[in-house]
Write a protein that holds these residues in place. Structure first.
Motif, PDB file in Angstrom:
ATOM      1  N   CYS A  31       0.877  -1.178   0.000  1.00  0.00           N
ATOM      2  CA  CYS A  31       0.000   0.000   0.000  1.00  0.00           C
ATOM      3  C   CYS A  31       0.911   1.224   0.000  1.00  0.00           C
ATOM      4  O   CYS A  31       1.840   1.291   0.794  1.00  0.00           O
ATOM      5  N   PRO A  32       0.680   2.172  -0.911  1.00  0.00           N
ATOM      6  CA  PRO A  32       1.562   3.333  -0.970  1.00  0.00           C
ATOM      7  C   PRO A  32       1.634   4.112   0.347  1.00  0.00           C
ATOM      8  O   PRO A  32       2.602   4.799   0.606  1.00  0.00           O
ATOM      9  N   LYS A  33       0.593   3.974   1.180  1.00  0.00           N
ATOM     10  CA  LYS A  33       0.640   4.634   2.479  1.00  0.00           C
ATOM     11  C   LYS A  33       1.136   3.675   3.562  1.00  0.00           C
ATOM     12  O   LYS A  33       1.165   4.028   4.740  1.00  0.00           O
ATOM     13  N   LEU A  38      -0.293   1.320   5.033  1.00  0.00           N
ATOM     14  CA  LEU A  38      -1.254   1.172   6.119  1.00  0.00           C
ATOM     15  C   LEU A  38      -1.265  -0.274   6.575  1.00  0.00           C
ATOM     16  O   LEU A  38      -1.183  -1.181   5.765  1.00  0.00           O
ATOM     17  N   PRO A  86      -7.933  -0.343   4.839  1.00  0.00           N
ATOM     18  CA  PRO A  86      -7.842   0.616   3.736  1.00  0.00           C
ATOM     19  C   PRO A  86      -8.130   2.051   4.154  1.00  0.00           C
ATOM     20  O   PRO A  86      -8.890   2.304   5.082  1.00  0.00           O
ATOM     21  N   CYS A  87      -7.547   2.984   3.432  1.00  0.00           N
ATOM     22  CA  CYS A  87      -7.870   4.397   3.646  1.00  0.00           C
ATOM     23  C   CYS A  87      -9.237   4.671   3.018  1.00  0.00           C
ATOM     24  O   CYS A  87      -9.852   3.799   2.417  1.00  0.00           O
ATOM     25  N   VAL A 141     -10.082   4.741  -1.580  1.00  0.00           N
ATOM     26  CA  VAL A 141     -10.232   3.675  -2.571  1.00  0.00           C
ATOM     27  C   VAL A 141     -11.213   4.094  -3.665  1.00  0.00           C
ATOM     28  O   VAL A 141     -12.298   4.593  -3.377  1.00  0.00           O
ATOM     29  N   CYS A 164      -6.468   1.679  -6.252  1.00  0.00           N
ATOM     30  CA  CYS A 164      -5.818   2.519  -5.243  1.00  0.00           C
ATOM     31  C   CYS A 164      -5.950   4.000  -5.570  1.00  0.00           C
ATOM     32  O   CYS A 164      -5.903   4.405  -6.730  1.00  0.00           O
ATOM     33  N   GLU A 165      -6.097   4.781  -4.512  1.00  0.00           N
ATOM     34  CA  GLU A 165      -6.168   6.236  -4.636  1.00  0.00           C
ATOM     35  C   GLU A 165      -4.894   6.797  -5.273  1.00  0.00           C
ATOM     36  O   GLU A 165      -4.942   7.722  -6.084  1.00  0.00           O
ATOM     37  N   VAL A 166      -3.765   6.222  -4.882  1.00  0.00           N
ATOM     38  CA  VAL A 166      -2.482   6.780  -5.311  1.00  0.00           C
ATOM     39  C   VAL A 166      -2.057   6.211  -6.669  1.00  0.00           C
ATOM     40  O   VAL A 166      -1.673   6.952  -7.568  1.00  0.00           O
ATOM     41  N   MET A 177      -3.420   0.080  -9.937  1.00  0.00           N
ATOM     42  CA  MET A 177      -3.243  -1.037  -9.014  1.00  0.00           C
ATOM     43  C   MET A 177      -4.502  -1.251  -8.189  1.00  0.00           C
ATOM     44  O   MET A 177      -5.117  -0.295  -7.724  1.00  0.00           O
ATOM     45  N   CYS A 180      -6.456  -1.781  -4.958  1.00  0.00           N
ATOM     46  CA  CYS A 180      -6.103  -1.421  -3.575  1.00  0.00           C
ATOM     47  C   CYS A 180      -5.696  -2.690  -2.837  1.00  0.00           C
ATOM     48  O   CYS A 180      -6.402  -3.706  -2.885  1.00  0.00           O
ATOM     49  N   VAL A 181      -4.553  -2.618  -2.188  1.00  0.00           N
ATOM     50  CA  VAL A 181      -4.018  -3.754  -1.456  1.00  0.00           C
ATOM     51  C   VAL A 181      -5.045  -4.309  -0.465  1.00  0.00           C
ATOM     52  O   VAL A 181      -5.176  -5.518  -0.276  1.00  0.00           O
ATOM     53  N   TRP A 182      -5.811  -3.416   0.130  1.00  0.00           N
ATOM     54  CA  TRP A 182      -6.756  -3.845   1.158  1.00  0.00           C
ATOM     55  C   TRP A 182      -8.053  -4.395   0.583  1.00  0.00           C
ATOM     56  O   TRP A 182      -8.774  -5.118   1.275  1.00  0.00           O
TER      57      TRP A 182
HETATM   58  S1  SF4 Z   1      -6.361   2.953  -1.750  1.00  0.00           S
HETATM   59 FE1  SF4 Z   1      -5.708   1.081  -0.697  1.00  0.00          FE
HETATM   60  S2  SF4 Z   1      -3.611   0.666  -1.433  1.00  0.00           S
HETATM   61 FE2  SF4 Z   1      -4.134   2.791  -2.011  1.00  0.00          FE
HETATM   62  S3  SF4 Z   1      -3.337   4.043  -0.360  1.00  0.00           S
HETATM   63 FE3  SF4 Z   1      -5.487   3.625   0.188  1.00  0.00          FE
HETATM   64  S4  SF4 Z   1      -5.396   1.734   1.413  1.00  0.00           S
HETATM   65 FE4  SF4 Z   1      -3.404   1.930   0.412  1.00  0.00          FE
END
Ligand code: SF4
Lengths: 154, 336
Positions: free
Chosen positions: A78-80, A82, A86-87, A90, A96-98, A102, A104-106
């Motif tokens: 996760c780029p953050k 975490l 998840p942040c 999403v 992923c937000e960033v 990709m 989102c890992v979560w």
């Molecule tokens: S969207 Fe998912 S992978 Fe991307 S920064 Fe938020 S928690 Fe991490």
């Protein structure tokens, strides 16, 4: 690799079983390993761990492995970075937000946890990382801890 | 400069069963429908800019949120804004994002804020640096929103820093967290809320709600899990300035979900700005009827002047003491 990592998440259940089995083997070997001296094993163990988990999970060697509690998905991707879920960023397509391309890992972790037996519901509260552990073998540390070696566990 | 004191109402000593002496906690625990609003932080070192914005919000809200470089755009810091707000007697919610500071800096700021009289903090992960005006910055994320909650709870309840070192006078803080019912994985969002509550969250301010059906299904799960009884949920709302602004927000602000129907409603209106305001009022009226919702959190990006009207016209304050209902009245004592 991204593709491999996603395949691993899809196979969270068999991987969980493999992990449990490996944990048991490790525990059985613990007395012998201790005889060798856990410190001496640190480098080869870290090398092996980074190679195998790197190939399977894109492991980043944070030193405190939580794969079995995160649907066999490495949260350090996760780029953050975490570790507790998840942040709020999403995207609607689950990406992923960033990194828009990709998943989102979560989102993957949640799906993986649903496939696992003991995966829980990602409910375990993870303490902040100890950044000094980066690059060290989490397997060895957890083995030492489970084998009751308080000193090496720290 | 004249200081408007309607927002006044924090006290030093918490009431029985309260963790803070703050007005927000008192209003929520007494069962009233709470209103909080976000202050858009100025790009200025002039305190009057902050006060001008606070003044219009204070007439209708129980606490003012001081954002922490939201959207990863640099503005006056949340601690700085809180210091100004407290100096003028306003109630403040200090937002803390994990993006820019590590655990050492954050714990220090928490003590400083509590000493300034801040009663509420909102623990956030934070938008990624890539979303803001300085995308080359180093992202910190030493803690995450949940470990941050747990850390501050430990400071307050156990009187200890994360290291275990003792704090002489612990901070008295009402702990808040964010929730985004509108972001995937939807079925995980209530579980995440439960985790935040377990980590110490006592009140929740959600992301902007433009999708009431989704909020309803989220809230119904929240009720099934009994979570609405262990935290106070304030739903985020805000006026959209135009359909163009809505599209821009949807594409560029992380975590904001605006259904096509909302954009179509704006496009179909003769006066889009007015329609945006009416939409916000309609949303508040719908949201307040949902079981388990205990307040609204208004985020009027660059449209603070609308907040007063929106809140009055929505009718959510109609059972309140006149001090907060009648704009422009400066009460001598706080009615709570
Ligand atoms: S969207 Fe998912 S992978 Fe991307 S920064 Fe938020 S928690 Fe991490």
């Amino acid at each position: 690799m991204y593709l491999m990592r996603r395949i691993a998440t899809r196979n969270a259940r068999p991987l969980e079983l493999l992990y449990l089995a490996l944990g048991r083997v490790g525990l059985a070997l613990a007395p012998a390993l201790k005889l060798c001296g856990l410190e001496r094993l640190e480098r080869p163990a870290a090398w092996f761990e980074s190679w195998s988990k790197g190939a399977l999970f894109d492991c980043r060697m944070c030193g405190r492995c939580v794969l079995s509690k995160t649907g066999m998905t490495c949260p350090m991707n996760c780029p953050k970075q975490l570790r507790n879920g998840p942040c709020g960023g999403v995207r609607q397509n689950g990406n992923c937000e960033v990194q828009a391309e990709m998943k989102c890992v979560w989102v993957d972790a949640w799906a993986g946890a649903g496939r696992m037996h003991r995966g829980g519901r990602l409910a375990t509260l993870m303490a902040p990382l100890d950044h000094r552990l980066k690059g060290s073998s989490a397997w060895l540390r957890s083995l030492a801890k489970r084998a009751g070696d308080g000193d090496a566990a720290r | 400069m004249s200081v408007h004191r309607v927002g006044f109402g924090d006290s030093y000593r918490p009431r029985e069963g309260h963790v803070s002496g703050g007005r927000l906690e008192r209003v929520l625990r007494s069962g009233r429908f709470a209103v909080t609003a976000e202050l858009n932080p100025p790009d200025s070192a002039d305190p009057d800019e902050t006060y001008r914005r606070a003044l219009v919000l204070s007439e209708v809200c129980d606490a003012i949120n001081a954002t922490d470089a939201s959207g990863a755009n640099c503005h006056m810091s949340s601690l700085g804004i809180c210091a100004l707000l407290k100096a003028a007697g306003y109630s403040a919610v200090m937002q803390i994002s994990c993006r820019d500071r590590n655990r050492i800096a954050i714990q220090g700021d928490v003590l400083g804020a509590a000493a300034l009289g801040v009663n509420n903090v909102l623990c956030l992960t934070g938008d990624s640096v890539e979303a803001g005006d300085q995308p080359g910055a180093k992202p910190v994320f030493d803690l995450d929103s949940i470990s941050l909650l747990d850390t501050i709870r430990g400071m307050r309840d156990d009187g200890r820093f994360l290291s275990g070192r003792a704090i002489k006078t612990p901070p008295r803080l009402f702990l808040g967290a964010a929730s985004n019912p509108f972001a995937p994985p939807f079925d995980y969002r209530p579980e995440r809320l439960a985790k935040k509550i377990a980590a110490g969250a006592q009140f929740i301010q959600t992301q902007y709600c433009f999708d009431v059906p989704r909020l309803r299904s989220f809230m119904s799960e929240v009720r099934d899990m009994g979570l609405h009884e262990s935290c106070f949920i304030l739903v985020g709302v805000g006026p959209l300035a135009s359909s163009r602004a809505a599209r821009w927000m949807r594409a560029n602000v992380p975590g904001v979900h605006i259904p096509d129907a909302v954009i179509a409603r704006l496009e179909g209106a003769a006066d889009e700005k007015r329609e945006g305001k009416q939409l916000c009022i309609d949303l508040i009226q719908e949201i307040r009827e949902i079981d388990g919702v205990r307040g609204v959190h208004v985020m009027a990006y660059r449209q603070e002047e609308l907040v007063n009207d929106i809140i009055h016209q929505s009718g959510v304050l109609k059972n309140r003491a006149p001090s907060i209902r009648a704009a422009g009245v400066t009460p001598k004592t706080e009615a709570n």
